[in-house]
Design an enzyme around this catalytic site. Structure first.
Site, mmCIF file in Angstrom:
data_model
loop_
_atom_site.group_PDB
_atom_site.id
_atom_site.type_symbol
_atom_site.label_atom_id
_atom_site.label_comp_id
_atom_site.label_asym_id
_atom_site.label_seq_id
_atom_site.Cartn_x
_atom_site.Cartn_y
_atom_site.Cartn_z
ATOM 1 N N ASP A 45 0.820 -1.207 0.000
ATOM 2 C CA ASP A 45 0.000 0.000 0.000
ATOM 3 C C ASP A 45 0.862 1.269 0.000
ATOM 4 O O ASP A 45 1.712 1.450 0.873
ATOM 5 C CB ASP A 45 -0.897 -0.008 1.248
ATOM 6 C CG ASP A 45 -2.219 0.698 1.034
ATOM 7 O OD1 ASP A 45 -2.316 1.509 0.101
ATOM 8 O OD2 ASP A 45 -3.160 0.429 1.792
ATOM 9 N N ASP A 46 0.632 2.136 -0.991
ATOM 10 C CA ASP A 46 1.281 3.464 -1.068
ATOM 11 C C ASP A 46 2.794 3.411 -1.332
ATOM 12 O O ASP A 46 3.509 4.363 -1.017
ATOM 13 C CB ASP A 46 1.042 4.270 0.219
ATOM 14 C CG ASP A 46 -0.400 4.715 0.379
ATOM 15 O OD1 ASP A 46 -1.214 4.446 -0.517
ATOM 16 O OD2 ASP A 46 -0.719 5.344 1.407
ATOM 17 N N CYS A 84 -6.462 3.757 -3.197
ATOM 18 C CA CYS A 84 -6.247 2.325 -2.976
ATOM 19 C C CYS A 84 -7.427 1.442 -3.365
ATOM 20 O O CYS A 84 -7.261 0.481 -4.119
ATOM 21 C CB CYS A 84 -5.841 2.069 -1.529
ATOM 22 S SG CYS A 84 -7.039 2.620 -0.301
ATOM 23 N N HIS A 138 -9.815 -3.482 -0.955
ATOM 24 C CA HIS A 138 -9.942 -2.558 0.174
ATOM 25 C C HIS A 138 -10.826 -3.147 1.266
ATOM 26 O O HIS A 138 -10.540 -3.017 2.459
ATOM 27 C CB HIS A 138 -10.514 -1.220 -0.297
ATOM 28 C CG HIS A 138 -10.639 -0.219 0.809
ATOM 29 N ND1 HIS A 138 -9.561 0.459 1.321
ATOM 30 C CD2 HIS A 138 -11.716 0.186 1.531
ATOM 31 C CE1 HIS A 138 -9.960 1.253 2.295
ATOM 32 N NE2 HIS A 138 -11.275 1.109 2.443
ATOM 33 N N ASP A 326 0.146 -0.085 -5.033
ATOM 34 C CA ASP A 326 -1.151 0.115 -5.688
ATOM 35 C C ASP A 326 -1.277 1.457 -6.409
ATOM 36 O O ASP A 326 -2.156 1.636 -7.243
ATOM 37 C CB ASP A 326 -2.315 -0.105 -4.715
ATOM 38 C CG ASP A 326 -2.196 0.692 -3.423
ATOM 39 O OD1 ASP A 326 -1.201 1.403 -3.239
ATOM 40 O OD2 ASP A 326 -3.120 0.580 -2.585
ATOM 41 N N HIS A 327 -0.403 2.394 -6.111
ATOM 42 C CA HIS A 327 -0.338 3.691 -6.790
ATOM 43 C C HIS A 327 0.880 4.417 -6.245
ATOM 44 O O HIS A 327 1.596 3.895 -5.386
ATOM 45 C CB HIS A 327 -1.610 4.524 -6.544
ATOM 46 C CG HIS A 327 -2.102 4.454 -5.131
ATOM 47 N ND1 HIS A 327 -1.386 4.940 -4.063
ATOM 48 C CD2 HIS A 327 -3.228 3.906 -4.605
ATOM 49 C CE1 HIS A 327 -2.043 4.716 -2.943
ATOM 50 N NE2 HIS A 327 -3.168 4.065 -3.247
#
Length: 484
Positions: A45-46, A84, A138, A326-327
């Site tokens: 994540d992130d 997310c 999520h 995810d990004h």
């Protein structure tokens, strides 16, 4: 004579066709005889592409770097939406976001796209045993029929759902409307005190079970850090000297950027020790960046434990490992924190894939998109790609990473549609009736940090028209002809 020649050519053609069919049948038999590869699917994540394998040296991530040395690393991989829940729904359905689906962090894939066959469901239907640990979608129970067992998440009931350890932070978190406490925590605890350590432990236990099965598996492990709050054991904070941390050079609003491109970093502002508005102090900014680095190193170690177990259990030789963030994420670039924007820093994210018997340690500059992950894993698993999937398999890049590939990556965040090509990033904001109300263009050949918006420059007119047309072609149902 002529008839004899025609007859000879006809017989030759039949012979070639027969041998071709026989060869194809033989290849098909061989594929049926070959065991299907296992898939270890790691979501972080992130995570920014700010690792040694991406040419950076200030973050300590030896296990991700080791995985990269065995993988094809994608230097220009882009998420379809920089938030997310929506990004994960897009990845696991192979569908792009639009005005009706995959809009925010709270996305439920099964509600937005009930017609879509998820990647794990498709693999399950084709003989795979599928497991989900941690944050994969999520909502843990989203598309729950995709999994052979109920999706697993650490027991948040033992303390704050934000996973604070220190009593004062748990108290603050429980008293806060959104459950948030401070934006970071430094606790002198073991790895398994926090969720990512527990996710690694559960995933290793699953690998030990799966190693005893003959059935191929798709095992997804979704790590929560470096997502806010930046909570990690003290030993990972101790890896860094806060005085050595540097701020990005572009920590200001780009020249001529439209107001809609800049946000108030609302995700960060929700934490109790962050001011509700205004520029953060240098001391607080430095502490937040320090916390992000510590969390990357913490999660890196957990991933290393899983990869070590994969080797020791004899599974590595027949397991595809795919790892992605995810990004992207902002650490004060353009004055922004978090994601939620159409800048390169929010949309470009790490992606690497290790495939047995294919040489690793290579990097490709080919433009790729996260919707490409689904069809690529289908091809590697030897199963058909469902008709609804919008991505393109990047499997040819595994053996020829330098070849010409996609011309564009297209992403979207709320009303902002953005296109990346080999040189430029163009973003255009359009209202629900299709009317354009803001735009920006950055030339990465001369302005890689996106500091000067040149969308209104006369010299940019042709490239604006080209990239605008890509948006129209990608989203043919989003705009009326009048809106164009």
């Amino acid at each position: 004579m002529h008839q004899l020649l025609v007859r000879s050519l006809y017989l030759l053609a039949l012979s070639v066709l027969w041998w071709s069919c026989r060869s194809q049948a033989h290849r098909s038999e061989q594929m049926l005889e070959m065991p299907k590869p296992n898939i270890l699917f790691i979501a972080v994540d992130d995570l920014r592409p700010e690792l040694n394998c991406y040419g950076k040296s200030h973050i300590i991530s030896p296990y991700l770097d080791e995985l990269a040395s065995q993988s094809l690393v994608f230097n220009r991989a882009y998420c379809q939406v920089p938030v997310c829940g929506a990004s994960r729904a897009s990845i696991l359905t192979g569908l792009r976001p639009n005005r009706q689906q995959f809009i925010g962090y709270n996305t439920w894939a099964e509600k937005d796209t009930p017609h879509a066959l998820s990647l794990p469901q498709h693999l399950k239907n084709n003989g795979y045993y599928t497991l989900s640990n941690g944050k994969v979608l999520h909502h843990t129970m989203d598309m729950r029929n995709s999994w052979s067992e109920s999706p697993w998440f650490p027991d948040a009931g033992k303390n704050s759902h934000r996973n604070y350890i220190l009593a004062e932070n748990i108290k603050t978190s429980n008293a806060h409307k959104g459950g948030n406490g401070p934006a970071y925590e430094i606790a002198d605890v073991d790895d398994e005190a926090y969720f990512d350590g527990q996710i690694a432990k559960k995933t290793i236990e699953d690998l030990e079970r799966l190693a005893k099965q003959e059935q191929p598996f798709f095992l997804a492990a979704g790590f929560l850090k470096p997502h806010l709050p930046f909570n990690a054991p003290k030993k990972y904070w101790d890896l860094y000297d806060e005085d050595d941390i540097h701020f990005p050079e572009n920590n200001y609003v780009p020249k001529d950027a439209p107001l809609v491109a800049i946000h108030n970093s609302g995700e960060l502002r929700n934490y109790t020790n962050i001011p509700s508005e205004g520029k953060l102090s240098e001391e607080l900014s430095r502490r937040l960046i320090h916390g992000y680095y510590a969390c990357v190193s913490y999660t890196d170690t957990q991933i290393g434990k899983i990869l070590k177990a994969l080797e020791e259990l004899g599974l590595a030789e027949n397991t595809i490992v795919v790892l992605f963030g995810d990004h992207g994420w902002n650490l004060s670039e353009h004055t922004l924190w978090c994601k939620h924007s159409n800048f390169e820093t929010s949309l470009r994210a790490p992606l690497m894939i290790k495939v047995p018997d294919i040489e690793g340690g290579q990097m490709t500059n080919a433009i790729t998109e996260f919707v490409d992950i689904y069809p690529s894993l289908c091809e590697l698993a030897g199963i058909a790609v469902p008709h609804h999937v919008e991505g393109t398999s990047f499997v040819p890049l595994l053996t020829q990473p330098a070849q010409n590939w996609k011309r564009y990556a297209v992403s979207k965040y709320h009303n902002g549609y953005t296109v990346k090509n080999d040189r430029y990033r163009y973003t255009e904001w359009r209202s629900k009736d299709g009317k354009s109300y803001a735009r920006m263009l950055y030339d990465h050949a001369t302005d890689s940090m996106e500091t000067i918006n040149i969308a209104e420059s006369p010299e940019s007119e042709a490239i604006v028209r080209e990239l605008q047309q890509v948006i129209f072609d990608t989203y043919p149902n989003e705009f009326t002809q009048q809106g164009r």
